[in-house]
Scaffold this active site. Structure first.
Site, PDB file in Angstrom:
ATOM      1  N   HIS A   1       0.823  -1.211   0.000  1.00 53.42           N
ATOM      2  CA  HIS A   1       0.000   0.000   0.000  1.00 53.42           C
ATOM      3  C   HIS A   1       0.857   1.262   0.000  1.00 53.42           C
ATOM      4  CE1 HIS A   1      -4.164  -1.586   0.661  1.00 53.42           C
ATOM      5  NE2 HIS A   1      -3.449  -2.674   0.917  1.00 53.42           N
TER       6      HIS A   1
ATOM      7  N   ASP B   1      -4.649  -8.061  -0.844  1.00 58.88           N
ATOM      8  CA  ASP B   1      -5.743  -7.810   0.105  1.00 58.88           C
ATOM      9  C   ASP B   1      -6.827  -8.885   0.043  1.00 58.88           C
ATOM     10  OD1 ASP B   1      -4.333  -5.570   0.721  1.00 58.88           O
ATOM     11  OD2 ASP B   1      -5.885  -4.129   0.176  1.00 58.88           O
TER      12      ASP B   1
ATOM     13  N   ARG C   1      -1.033 -28.794   2.072  1.00 54.44           N
ATOM     14  CA  ARG C   1      -0.273 -27.903   2.935  1.00 54.44           C
ATOM     15  C   ARG C   1      -0.786 -26.473   2.782  1.00 54.44           C
ATOM     16  NH1 ARG C   1       5.028 -25.060   1.513  1.00 54.44           N
ATOM     17  NH2 ARG C   1       5.693 -24.159   3.497  1.00 54.44           N
TER      18      ARG C   1
ATOM     19  N   HIS D   1       4.223 -18.398   7.259  1.00 52.38           N
ATOM     20  CA  HIS D   1       4.652 -18.203   5.871  1.00 52.38           C
ATOM     21  C   HIS D   1       4.701 -16.694   5.613  1.00 52.38           C
ATOM     22  CE1 HIS D   1       4.731 -20.296   1.709  1.00 52.38           C
ATOM     23  NE2 HIS D   1       5.291 -19.092   1.608  1.00 52.38           N
TER      24      HIS D   1
ATOM     25  N   ASN E   1       8.314 -21.241   7.162  1.00 49.73           N
ATOM     26  CA  ASN E   1       8.607 -21.481   5.757  1.00 49.73           C
ATOM     27  C   ASN E   1       9.764 -20.616   5.273  1.00 49.73           C
ATOM     28  OD1 ASN E   1       7.640 -22.514   2.949  1.00 49.73           O
ATOM     29  ND2 ASN E   1       7.855 -20.297   2.686  1.00 49.73           N
ATOM     30  N   GLU E   2      10.773 -21.252   4.677  1.00 48.01           N
ATOM     31  CA  GLU E   2      11.868 -20.583   3.975  1.00 48.01           C
ATOM     32  C   GLU E   2      12.497 -19.426   4.761  1.00 48.01           C
ATOM     33  OE1 GLU E   2      10.550 -19.482   0.064  1.00 48.01           O
ATOM     34  OE2 GLU E   2      10.623 -21.537  -0.659  1.00 48.01           O
TER      35      GLU E   2
ATOM     36  N   ASN F   1      11.915 -27.017   0.011  1.00 42.31           N
ATOM     37  CA  ASN F   1      11.360 -26.270  -1.118  1.00 42.31           C
ATOM     38  C   ASN F   1      12.470 -26.098  -2.147  1.00 42.31           C
ATOM     39  OD1 ASN F   1       9.216 -26.041   0.620  1.00 42.31           O
ATOM     40  ND2 ASN F   1       9.332 -23.829   0.858  1.00 42.31           N
TER      41      ASN F   1
ATOM     42  N   TYR G   1      13.379 -25.411  -6.418  1.00 43.97           N
ATOM     43  CA  TYR G   1      12.881 -25.004  -7.726  1.00 43.97           C
ATOM     44  C   TYR G   1      13.931 -25.059  -8.828  1.00 43.97           C
ATOM     45  CZ  TYR G   1       8.734 -23.239  -5.308  1.00 43.97           C
ATOM     46  OH  TYR G   1       7.592 -23.144  -4.566  1.00 43.97           O
TER      47      TYR G   1
ATOM     48  N   GLU H   1       7.548 -27.847  -1.423  1.00 47.67           N
ATOM     49  CA  GLU H   1       7.278 -26.987  -2.586  1.00 47.67           C
ATOM     50  C   GLU H   1       8.168 -27.416  -3.744  1.00 47.67           C
ATOM     51  OE1 GLU H   1       7.490 -22.745  -2.094  1.00 47.67           O
ATOM     52  OE2 GLU H   1       6.544 -22.799  -0.119  1.00 47.67           O
TER      53      GLU H   1
END
Length: 446
Positions: free
Chosen positions: A3, A16, A41, A86, A130-131, A271, A273, A340
């Site tokens: 914002h 939002d 998850r 997260h 997470n991460e 996780n 990628y 992930e």
């Protein structure tokens, strides 16, 4: 951040409403049933449950939303896997310093206890955080992600220590007070790229990079010493002294903290990628101090690797195989759940590149399992499109496409959803399988 500084998001959007799972959770569970999933998850939102950040005020509609989702999943024998954090931090706690404030370990422990009290009777699978690397480095070091704190070489290490202590406190609360209810398990999800040395001369710097990124959080929990990796402590202490600091910029754990950290996970959530090449580069210049100066290596990706919608993610399935075997070798073959793994596109229902990615990476995982890697679960990222941090809605990871212009956030299965459903159903990777994408039905026999 979205914002006050909307230009930090590529398409100037915010999260939002996003996928509006608050109102669409029954459709979400229907999608899980369509795919035949055994588990799903999802994360809890700390501010949705505790608006002030503290347990003095519970938001009952927030508590009830997650009860509704959990009960709807269990109705169809789909196991909930809950991630406590997260990256959803109550604003009041950020104003007190967020993850740079050591008191956050107790704040997080209080929040975790509220979650365990409300959902621990039905949920068997928990993830604390997470991460952490991808939270601390860009959020408290480089400052390009929320909360946009620029404190290179200092802030990310403060964040790391406090986050690890918070994790350990939540783990021990669950272990001592709640595990007996469901005989559940609790772990942490860490991100890991594979770093391939450019040449034999770069083998050492590749190992250092893996220890600085993945090992920074894995080593205190899964190694024998319960502390940051020795090479990380050594390099940062040396650099700090050279730079005129009175002590190492990497905070130290106390003996009691090391004892709490060591072994504080029943499984490692991974996780993964993509892969990068790394080389030692004496000519490179880095901000001083900084995480990158502490390491002293340069990373890049090869042009011939297949590109995707995200500039950082290229398709390199053999890297997945290598990181899994490295974890097995380094940490005595821990129990792993792939929490992930997926590929981004720019949208559209015909996502053959995602289909190929999933098949090749699951295949690499199976090869690692043949080598003895103790992998007990796999979750694709993700069930549906999401607000993808600084990329907004421009980048899409979902097996289901979400129409963010629709009031109902209509979810439509992509080709990858049909293929993934077949993988789940048959437990095979049939590369010749071509789905009929005209109709997605619910698999009642999952």
């Amino acid at each position: 951040m979205t914002h006050n500084y909307p230009s930090t998001i590529e398409d100037l959007t915010n999260g939002d409403v996003a996928d509006d799972s608050y109102n669409q959770y029954k459709r979400d569970v229907e999608m899980m049933r369509e795919l035949g999933l055994q588990f799903y998850r999802f994360s809890l939102s700390w501010p949705r449950i505790l608006p002030t950040g503290f347990p003095n005020k519970l938001n009952e509609p927030g508590i009830q939303y997650y009860n509704n989702l959990i009960d709807e999943m269990l109705k169809y024998n789909i196991e909930p896997m809950i991630t406590l954090y997260h990256w959803d931090l109550p604003q009041r706690l950020q104003e007190l310093g967020g993850w740079a404030n050591p008191h956050i370990a107790d704040w997080f422990a209080d929040y975790a206890r509220v979650a365990f009290e409300n959902y621990g009777d039905r949920v068997k699978y928990w993830i604390t955080i997470n991460e952490p690397y991808d939270l601390c480095a860009p959020g408290y070091g480089d400052g390009f992600a929320a909360p946009m704190v620029v404190s290179k070489g200092i802030g990310e290490y403060m964040c790391a220590k406090n986050l690890l202590i918070a994790h350990s406190k939540a783990y021990h609360i669950y272990d001592k007070e709640f595990r007996y209810k469901t005989k559940g398990i609790i772990g942490i999800s860490l991100s890991a790229k594979w770093h391939e040395p450019e040449s034999e001369d770069d083998t050492e710097i590749a190992d250092h990079m893996r220890q600085f990124q993945f090992g920074q959080f894995a080593h205190p929990i899964f190694s024998e010493n319960g502390d940051f990796p020795p090479i990380m402590k050594e390099k940062i202490a040396t650099k700090s002294a050279e730079q005129g600091f009175s002590r190492s910029r990497l905070p130290e754990f106390t003996a009691d903290e090391i004892k709490l950290l060591k072994g504080s996970a029943d499984f490692l959530g991974l996780n993964h990628y993509t892969t990068q090449i790394i080389r030692q580069d004496a000519s490179a210049t880095y901000d001083v101090p900084s995480f990158w100066d502490d390491i002293g290596g340069t990373t890049y990706q090869l042009d011939e690797w297949e590109s995707t919608a995200s500039p950082w993610l290229k398709v390199v399935p053999w890297g997945f195989y290598k990181i899994l075997n490295k974890i097995k070798e380094t940490y005595d073959n821990p129990t792993i759940i792939i929490t992930e793994n997926g590929l981004p596109t720019f949208g559209g229902l015909d996502d053959d590149n995602r289909v190929a990615y999933l098949r090749s990476y699951i295949g690499a995982m199976l090869d690692a399992m043949d080598d003895g890697c103790n992998i007990i679960g796999y979750a694709a990222w993700s069930l549906m499109d999401n607000f993808e941090w600084i990329y907004g809605y421009r980048v899409r990871f979902g097996l289901y496409e979400v129409d963010h212009t629709s009031p109902n956030r209509t979810r439509t299965p992509r080709k990858s959803a049909f293929v993934y459903k077949e993988i789940v159903r048959t437990r095979t990777l049939d590369t010749s399988y071509e789905p009929d994408t005209n109709l997605m039905t619910i698999d009642e026999g999952h």
